[in-house]
Design a protein around this motif. Structure first.
Motif, PDB file in Angstrom:
ATOM      1  N   ASP A  57      -1.710   1.293  -0.291  1.00  0.00           N
ATOM      2  CA  ASP A  57      -1.366   1.240   1.124  1.00  0.00           C
ATOM      3  C   ASP A  57       0.038   1.724   1.452  1.00  0.00           C
ATOM      4  N   TRP A 158       2.420  -3.258   0.008  1.00  0.00           N
ATOM      5  CA  TRP A 158       2.397  -2.086  -0.863  1.00  0.00           C
ATOM      6  C   TRP A 158       3.683  -2.062  -1.680  1.00  0.00           C
ATOM      7  N   PRO A 190      -3.123  -2.658  11.322  1.00  0.00           N
ATOM      8  CA  PRO A 190      -3.289  -3.697  10.293  1.00  0.00           C
ATOM      9  C   PRO A 190      -3.094  -5.086  10.876  1.00  0.00           C
TER      10      PRO A 190
END
Length: 203
Positions: A57, A158, A190
């Motif tokens: 991500d 991430w 998100p």
């Protein structure tokens, strides 16, 4: 059996990007590695001079800007820049230097993303022999690490790791893109960070 695929090799065979997620070779911050980007100074050498690793991500724009910077540089294993270039790239967009490590770390003003120059995690490949020969009680090779979390102490969203020989100039390109306040296009927001985003209709 390894299932990873080399998706791109530069025409001069000095740099390449490899999709590694199917193999799950190792993890960063509890997240599997998705991309490994590597470069070497001699096309006849079977080994990379350095490698950079990204979990799934990492924002696509940031990874793309890193790859573009790598593609544009003539010698991917030797770029004249120091660590200050990385910090300057981030602070130019409003990031803050760490008060405890002003010459080695910077963070987003919300403390949810960070760049830090420190000891690299295990299994990060690099031509520097210190990456493999450091004893348990010794400090190993250093490199840039980056990560994001929805809140301090929350699981990582991430992570990225740059081996010790990755040129600071390339990490600076990554830092500049990561810290940029320019809008990006997203079809879905998100859930974990939706309340932290500034949204505007696409023009």
């Amino acid at each position: 059996m390894l299932r990873s695929t080399v998706l791109h090799i530069s025409p001069d065979a000095l740099r390449w990007a490899q999709w590694m997620l199917p193999d799950e070779p190792f993890h960063l911050g509890g997240l599997p590695i998705a991309w490994q980007v590597s470069a070497r100074s001699d096309a006849s050498s079977p080994l990379a001079d350095w490698s950079a690793y990204f979990t799934p991500d990492v924002p696509g724009e940031v990874l793309a800007d890193f790859l573009l910077a790598l593609d544009e540089c003539g010698r991917p294993a030797a770029l004249p820049a120091g660590p200050e270039a990385v910090l300057d790239a981030a602070t130019a967009h409003g990031w803050l230097r760490d008060a405890d490590e002003p010459h080695a770390a910077a963070m987003h003003p919300t403390f949810t993303a960070r760049l830090s120059l420190g000891e690299v995690p295990p299994l990060i490949q690099d031509a520097d022999p210190r990456a493999l020969t450091a004893e348990a009680e010794e400090s190993g090779a250093t490199g840039w690490q980056a990560w994001a979390e929805s809140a301090m102490g929350a699981p990582y969203l991430w992570a990225a790791s740059f081996s010790t020989s990755v040129p600071h100039g390339l990490v600076a390109a990554f830092a500049s893109s990561l810290s940029s306040t320019a809008p990006v296009l997203r079809r879905l927001l998100p859930e974990s960070t939706r309340d932290q985003l500034l949204c505007a209709p696409a023009s």
